[in-house]
Design a protein around this motif. Structure first.
Motif, PDB file in Angstrom:
ATOM      1  N   ARG A  28       3.310  11.358  -9.857  1.00 31.08           N
ATOM      2  CA  ARG A  28       3.539  10.592 -11.086  1.00 31.08           C
ATOM      3  C   ARG A  28       2.930   9.202 -10.978  1.00 31.08           C
ATOM      4  NH1 ARG A  28       5.007  11.743 -16.271  1.00 31.08           N
ATOM      5  NH2 ARG A  28       5.862   9.881 -17.217  1.00 31.08           N
ATOM      6  N   PHE A  29       2.132   8.835 -11.998  1.00 34.49           N
ATOM      7  CA  PHE A  29       1.560   7.497 -12.094  1.00 34.49           C
ATOM      8  C   PHE A  29       1.985   6.869 -13.421  1.00 34.49           C
ATOM      9  CE2 PHE A  29      -1.099   9.227  -8.795  1.00 34.49           C
ATOM     10  CZ  PHE A  29      -1.370   8.140  -7.979  1.00 34.49           C
ATOM     11  N   ALA A  30       1.998   5.540 -13.433  1.00 38.33           N
ATOM     12  CA  ALA A  30       2.476   4.811 -14.606  1.00 38.33           C
ATOM     13  C   ALA A  30       1.538   4.959 -15.799  1.00 38.33           C
ATOM     14  CB  ALA A  30       2.659   3.334 -14.270  1.00 38.33           C
ATOM     15  N   SER A  31       0.263   5.238 -15.546  1.00 41.05           N
ATOM     16  CA  SER A  31      -0.706   5.346 -16.635  1.00 41.05           C
ATOM     17  C   SER A  31      -1.888   6.184 -16.173  1.00 41.05           C
ATOM     18  CB  SER A  31      -1.198   3.954 -17.047  1.00 41.05           C
ATOM     19  OG  SER A  31      -1.963   3.389 -15.987  1.00 41.05           O
ATOM     20  N   TRP A  82      -0.787  16.425   7.164  1.00 41.21           N
ATOM     21  CA  TRP A  82      -1.794  15.820   6.279  1.00 41.21           C
ATOM     22  C   TRP A  82      -1.146  15.345   4.984  1.00 41.21           C
ATOM     23  CZ3 TRP A  82      -3.110  17.539   1.392  1.00 41.21           C
ATOM     24  CH2 TRP A  82      -4.255  16.969   0.815  1.00 41.21           C
ATOM     25  N   ALA A  83      -0.268  16.180   4.402  1.00 39.23           N
ATOM     26  CA  ALA A  83       0.383  15.818   3.144  1.00 39.23           C
ATOM     27  C   ALA A  83       1.266  14.579   3.311  1.00 39.23           C
ATOM     28  CB  ALA A  83       1.200  17.000   2.615  1.00 39.23           C
ATOM     29  N   ARG A  84       1.981  14.481   4.432  1.00 38.95           N
ATOM     30  CA  ARG A  84       2.821  13.294   4.665  1.00 38.95           C
ATOM     31  C   ARG A  84       1.971  12.024   4.720  1.00 38.95           C
ATOM     32  NH1 ARG A  84       5.846  16.966   7.846  1.00 38.95           N
ATOM     33  NH2 ARG A  84       4.619  16.475   9.705  1.00 38.95           N
ATOM     34  N   ARG A  85       0.819  12.107   5.372  1.00 35.72           N
ATOM     35  CA  ARG A  85      -0.075  10.937   5.418  1.00 35.72           C
ATOM     36  C   ARG A  85      -0.572  10.580   4.017  1.00 35.72           C
ATOM     37  NH1 ARG A  85      -2.105  13.892   9.810  1.00 35.72           N
ATOM     38  NH2 ARG A  85      -3.983  14.457   8.639  1.00 35.72           N
ATOM     39  N   LEU A  86      -0.949  11.595   3.242  1.00 37.36           N
ATOM     40  CA  LEU A  86      -1.433  11.354   1.887  1.00 37.36           C
ATOM     41  C   LEU A  86      -0.335  10.740   1.020  1.00 37.36           C
ATOM     42  CD1 LEU A  86      -3.711  11.689  -0.212  1.00 37.36           C
ATOM     43  CD2 LEU A  86      -2.741  13.939  -0.725  1.00 37.36           C
ATOM     44  N   ALA A 109       2.093   6.096  -1.930  1.00 37.54           N
ATOM     45  CA  ALA A 109       3.227   5.193  -2.165  1.00 37.54           C
ATOM     46  C   ALA A 109       2.806   3.735  -2.186  1.00 37.54           C
ATOM     47  CB  ALA A 109       4.300   5.419  -1.099  1.00 37.54           C
ATOM     48  N   THR A 110       1.667   3.405  -1.588  1.00 34.45           N
ATOM     49  CA  THR A 110       1.190   2.019  -1.566  1.00 34.45           C
ATOM     50  C   THR A 110       0.253   1.718  -2.732  1.00 34.45           C
ATOM     51  OG1 THR A 110      -0.751   2.510  -0.187  1.00 34.45           O
ATOM     52  CG2 THR A 110       1.325   2.032   0.959  1.00 34.45           C
ATOM     53  N   GLN A 111      -0.091   2.727  -3.519  1.00 29.65           N
ATOM     54  CA  GLN A 111      -1.066   2.554  -4.594  1.00 29.65           C
ATOM     55  C   GLN A 111      -0.421   1.922  -5.822  1.00 29.65           C
ATOM     56  OE1 GLN A 111      -4.282   3.115  -4.497  1.00 29.65           O
ATOM     57  NE2 GLN A 111      -4.771   2.841  -6.658  1.00 29.65           N
ATOM     58  N   PRO A 112      -1.011   0.847  -6.386  1.00 26.27           N
ATOM     59  CA  PRO A 112      -0.473   0.270  -7.622  1.00 26.27           C
ATOM     60  C   PRO A 112      -0.399   1.321  -8.724  1.00 26.27           C
ATOM     61  CG  PRO A 112      -2.137  -1.174  -6.665  1.00 26.27           C
ATOM     62  CD  PRO A 112      -2.188   0.107  -5.882  1.00 26.27           C
ATOM     63  N   GLY A 113       0.718   1.350  -9.436  1.00 23.99           N
ATOM     64  CA  GLY A 113       0.905   2.309 -10.518  1.00 23.99           C
ATOM     65  C   GLY A 113       1.509   3.626 -10.091  1.00 23.99           C
ATOM     66  N   PHE A 114       1.694   3.845  -8.786  1.00 29.53           N
ATOM     67  CA  PHE A 114       2.345   5.072  -8.305  1.00 29.53           C
ATOM     68  C   PHE A 114       3.836   4.993  -8.611  1.00 29.53           C
ATOM     69  CE2 PHE A 114       4.754   7.161  -4.889  1.00 29.53           C
ATOM     70  CZ  PHE A 114       4.290   8.460  -5.001  1.00 29.53           C
ATOM     71  N   THR A 163     -10.208   5.744  -4.914  1.00 29.64           N
ATOM     72  CA  THR A 163     -10.065   5.062  -3.626  1.00 29.64           C
ATOM     73  C   THR A 163     -10.738   5.853  -2.507  1.00 29.64           C
ATOM     74  OG1 THR A 163      -7.964   6.161  -3.122  1.00 29.64           O
ATOM     75  CG2 THR A 163      -7.841   4.048  -4.301  1.00 29.64           C
ATOM     76  N   PRO A 164     -11.295   5.146  -1.528  1.00 27.39           N
ATOM     77  CA  PRO A 164     -11.870   5.836  -0.362  1.00 27.39           C
ATOM     78  C   PRO A 164     -10.832   6.669   0.393  1.00 27.39           C
ATOM     79  CG  PRO A 164     -12.591   3.540  -0.436  1.00 27.39           C
ATOM     80  CD  PRO A 164     -11.538   3.695  -1.499  1.00 27.39           C
ATOM     81  N   ALA A 165      -9.577   6.208   0.430  1.00 33.02           N
ATOM     82  CA  ALA A 165      -8.523   6.955   1.141  1.00 33.02           C
ATOM     83  C   ALA A 165      -8.320   8.329   0.515  1.00 33.02           C
ATOM     84  CB  ALA A 165      -7.221   6.163   1.120  1.00 33.02           C
ATOM     85  N   TYR A 166      -8.310   8.404  -0.820  1.00 32.26           N
ATOM     86  CA  TYR A 166      -8.124   9.676  -1.510  1.00 32.26           C
ATOM     87  C   TYR A 166      -9.309  10.602  -1.245  1.00 32.26           C
ATOM     88  CZ  TYR A 166      -7.655  13.015  -5.351  1.00 32.26           C
ATOM     89  OH  TYR A 166      -7.566  14.163  -6.101  1.00 32.26           O
TER      90      TYR A 166
END
Length: 195
Positions: free
Chosen positions: A73-76, A38-42, A47-52, A86-89
């Motif tokens: 870690r996120f940029a902001s 599950w963690a690998r999928r998350l 990794a595809t999220q803007p700002g990640f 996001t629905p994925a989260y």
């Protein structure tokens, strides 16, 4: 806590700006394989999220439950909030109760704070201990990089050579030195940690 076997899409040292989401999960031993899948999928979704920017996973499987501390870690702060919306989260969070033994803990940190690897449910160590850990980490780095950079910066003005040394030292202090020191000195930083 040792580095987890769960692969992460990227591991990037913290920067001066941005925000780190620190997630502490206590996973039932019977659910470890399912949790790590599950963690690998998350992590792949993150990794595809803007700002990640990146993530780092620490794991302690030495107790009756496995404790995972994930620093995302996120940029902001805005990028983090966009990820949380996001629905994925939200879908991933709906599955988390299948694996965990109790409530998941979340906290947000900026700068070096996230890299003082605090065991769950224990208060932060006193400021003077954090200062000592910082000195133990930074002094050898400054001495090492001042020596290594001397052939390049020897003719530079003092302020410029000091800036170069401080910049490289700070990069290594953030990762991997502070996480390693906080694990090494954990019995001293958190003397009441449960066994």
């Amino acid at each position: 806590m040792s580095d987890a076997a769960t692969p992460s899409p990227t591991t990037v040292p913290p920067q001066a700006t941005g925000i780190t989401l620190v997630v502490t999960e206590r996973v039932r031993l019977s659910k470890l394989d399912a949790y790590e899948a599950w963690a690998r999928r998350l992590h792949a979704l993150q990794a595809t999220q803007p700002g990640f920017v990146g993530l780092h996973v620490l794991r302690d499987a030495g107790g009756p439950v496995a404790e995972y501390v994930t620093l995302v870690r996120f940029a902001s702060p805005q990028a983090l909030e966009a990820w949380r919306a996001t629905p994925a989260y939200r879908s991933a969070l709906a599955e988390l109760d299948e694996f965990t033994a109790d409530e998941v803990e979340y906290r947000e940190a900026q700068g070096l704070e996230a890299w003082f690897d605090r065991p769950a449910r224990l208060p932060a160590p006193p400021l003077w201990k954090n200062v000592i850990v910082g000195i133990v980490g930074v002094y050898p780095l400054i001495m090492l990089f001042a020596w290594l950079l001397r052939p390049l910066t020897g003719e530079w003005p003092a302020w410029a050579s000091t800036l170069a040394t401080a910049s490289v030292s700070t990069l290594f202090l953030n990762w991997p030195v502070l996480p390693w020191l906080s694990r090494l000195l954990r019995p001293w930083l958190y003397p009441t940690r449960r066994t």
